[in-house]
Design a protein around this motif. Sequence first.
Motif, short mmCIF file in Angstrom:
data_model
loop_
_atom_site.label_atom_id
_atom_site.label_comp_id
_atom_site.label_asym_id
_atom_site.label_seq_id
_atom_site.Cartn_x
_atom_site.Cartn_y
_atom_site.Cartn_z
N VAL A 181 12.73 -15.30 -7.96
CA VAL A 181 13.67 -15.50 -7.04
C VAL A 181 15.00 -16.16 -7.59
N VAL A 182 15.87 -15.58 -7.09
CA VAL A 182 17.46 -16.32 -7.10
C VAL A 182 17.77 -16.86 -5.93
N SER A 183 17.77 -18.13 -5.86
CA SER A 183 18.38 -18.68 -4.41
C SER A 183 19.74 -19.22 -4.77
N CYS A 184 20.67 -19.01 -3.66
CA CYS A 184 21.96 -19.49 -3.74
C CYS A 184 21.98 -20.09 -2.21
N PHE A 185 22.15 -21.31 -2.25
CA PHE A 185 22.34 -22.08 -0.86
C PHE A 185 23.67 -22.94 -1.27
N VAL A 186 24.71 -22.89 -0.45
CA VAL A 186 25.92 -23.43 -0.56
C VAL A 186 26.41 -24.48 0.65
N GLU A 212 0.65 -1.27 -0.07
CA GLU A 212 0.22 -0.11 0.00
C GLU A 212 0.84 1.33 0.03
N ILE A 213 2.03 1.15 -0.01
CA ILE A 213 2.96 2.34 0.33
C ILE A 213 3.65 2.97 -1.17
N ASP A 214 3.41 3.86 -1.29
CA ASP A 214 3.91 5.02 -2.41
C ASP A 214 5.01 5.55 -1.93
N LEU A 215 6.19 5.32 -2.58
CA LEU A 215 7.51 5.70 -2.19
C LEU A 215 7.99 6.55 -3.35
N ASN A 216 7.21 6.80 -4.41
CA ASN A 216 7.79 7.70 -5.51
C ASN A 216 8.42 8.97 -5.07
N PRO A 217 9.67 9.39 -5.37
CA PRO A 217 10.39 8.78 -6.57
C PRO A 217 11.12 7.62 -6.36
N LEU A 218 11.36 7.17 -4.99
CA LEU A 218 12.00 5.97 -4.89
C LEU A 218 11.29 4.66 -5.32
N LYS A 219 12.09 3.94 -6.18
CA LYS A 219 11.67 2.71 -6.68
C LYS A 219 12.30 1.53 -6.26
N ILE A 220 11.48 0.64 -5.78
CA ILE A 220 12.10 -0.56 -5.20
C ILE A 220 12.22 -1.63 -6.33
N ARG A 221 13.43 -2.10 -6.53
CA ARG A 221 13.45 -3.10 -7.76
C ARG A 221 13.36 -4.48 -7.09
N GLY A 222 13.63 -4.65 -5.80
CA GLY A 222 13.75 -6.09 -5.31
C GLY A 222 14.23 -6.09 -3.71
N LEU A 223 14.23 -7.38 -3.30
CA LEU A 223 14.82 -7.66 -2.09
C LEU A 223 15.98 -8.40 -2.03
N ILE A 224 17.03 -8.21 -1.03
CA ILE A 224 18.32 -9.29 -0.96
C ILE A 224 18.27 -9.60 0.38
N LEU A 225 17.88 -11.12 0.68
CA LEU A 225 17.82 -11.41 2.07
C LEU A 225 18.86 -12.53 2.29
N SER A 226 19.79 -11.92 2.98
CA SER A 226 21.29 -12.74 3.27
C SER A 226 20.97 -13.67 4.56
N GLN A 227 20.70 -14.83 4.56
CA GLN A 227 20.49 -15.95 5.81
C GLN A 227 19.29 -15.26 6.61
N LEU A 242 16.67 -11.96 -4.32
CA LEU A 242 17.69 -12.99 -3.72
C LEU A 242 17.82 -13.53 -2.34
N VAL A 243 17.92 -14.57 -2.42
CA VAL A 243 17.87 -15.39 -1.01
C VAL A 243 19.03 -16.32 -0.91
N SER A 244 20.04 -16.05 0.16
CA SER A 244 21.18 -16.85 0.11
C SER A 244 21.41 -17.32 1.65
N GLY A 245 22.01 -18.47 1.58
CA GLY A 245 22.12 -19.28 2.88
C GLY A 245 23.19 -20.28 2.64
N CYS A 246 23.21 -21.30 3.77
CA CYS A 246 24.34 -22.43 3.69
C CYS A 246 23.76 -23.35 4.62
N GLU A 247 24.20 -24.66 4.22
CA GLU A 247 23.88 -25.65 4.75
C GLU A 247 24.22 -25.91 6.33
#
Length: 321
Positions: A288-293, A179-194, A261-266
């Motif tokens: 989604v781009v997932s990277c689990f190593v 519901e939130i308008d952040l114009n002129p800030l344009k969110i392209r995505g999320l980067i979620l590290s662990q 982007l979601v990154s994590g490890c075993e």
Amino acid sequence: MSGQPITIDPFLHLNISLNPNGTITRLRDDPHVSPSLNPNLSIPVLTKHVPINQSHNTSARIFLPRKPHDHSSFHKLPLIVYFHGGGFIFFSAASVFLHDLCLNLANDVNSIVVSVDYRLAPEHRLPSAYDDAVEALHWIKRQSDDWLINYADYSNCYIMGGSAGANIAYHAGLRVAAEIDLNPLKIRGLILSQPFFGGTQRVPSELKLINDAVLPPNACDLMWELSLPVGVDRDHEYCNPTAGDGPGVLDRVGKLGWRVLVSGCEGDPLMDHQMALARLMEEKGVSVVSCFVEGGYHGVEVRDLIRQKQLHDLIKDFISL
């Protein structure tokens, strides 16, 4: 599945004590570092600390690569809004290892990084951190800082976090998408590290690492107990992304064209929760781009400089797509 007994005391592991009024005493050492904004210093990234909401004692530390200063003409840089980890109860943007991480992120990815200081639990339980995150995005939207005005590309912004900070980035992203308008800030995505998520039911990665040296599951339980609203359990939507309104809002995230982007490890007990989140978003039409190593541990992308550089290379590729 593991049948081994739990041998770790979560209060001792986290080095905290609970006070009668519901606050905690943090006994661990958390050295801080001051920002460096002097352009005459031979440093790759300039930094400064600025207030956001003085009544809440929230602020932001801005990281500006020197590269724009070295040329008369330049393209504005991607903007990464970063939320630090610490189980909602520890650390700040000034903590030495988190300051260094954001400095390296700005330098490696050639981006402006805004690291947000939010209110900590249990003194300020969730959703206080989410409220502070959205307020920080509105503060950035107003373009009230000269570094942001002059060097940040407001049409190319990503919300990022590590561990509990990734949980904050996720929930702030859901609020913006809903519901939130952040114009002129344009969110392209999320980067979620662990990202820091959970539930009342133990998943196999938690059972396998029930006495993990870095983040044992019962320490996670304690951090959730101190952070969630009083009277709810770990199947609350703040902890378990399959609960509440979150899955419905993810449809909106997909329609907005955001990428995640979601990154994590075993070696992280939370890995199965993180992989389940990635699957949930994919089912809702989110790119989604997932990277689990292999190997690693919770927080490895903060503490291990080789793994950190690998993450930053991944982020650089993700942003350039």
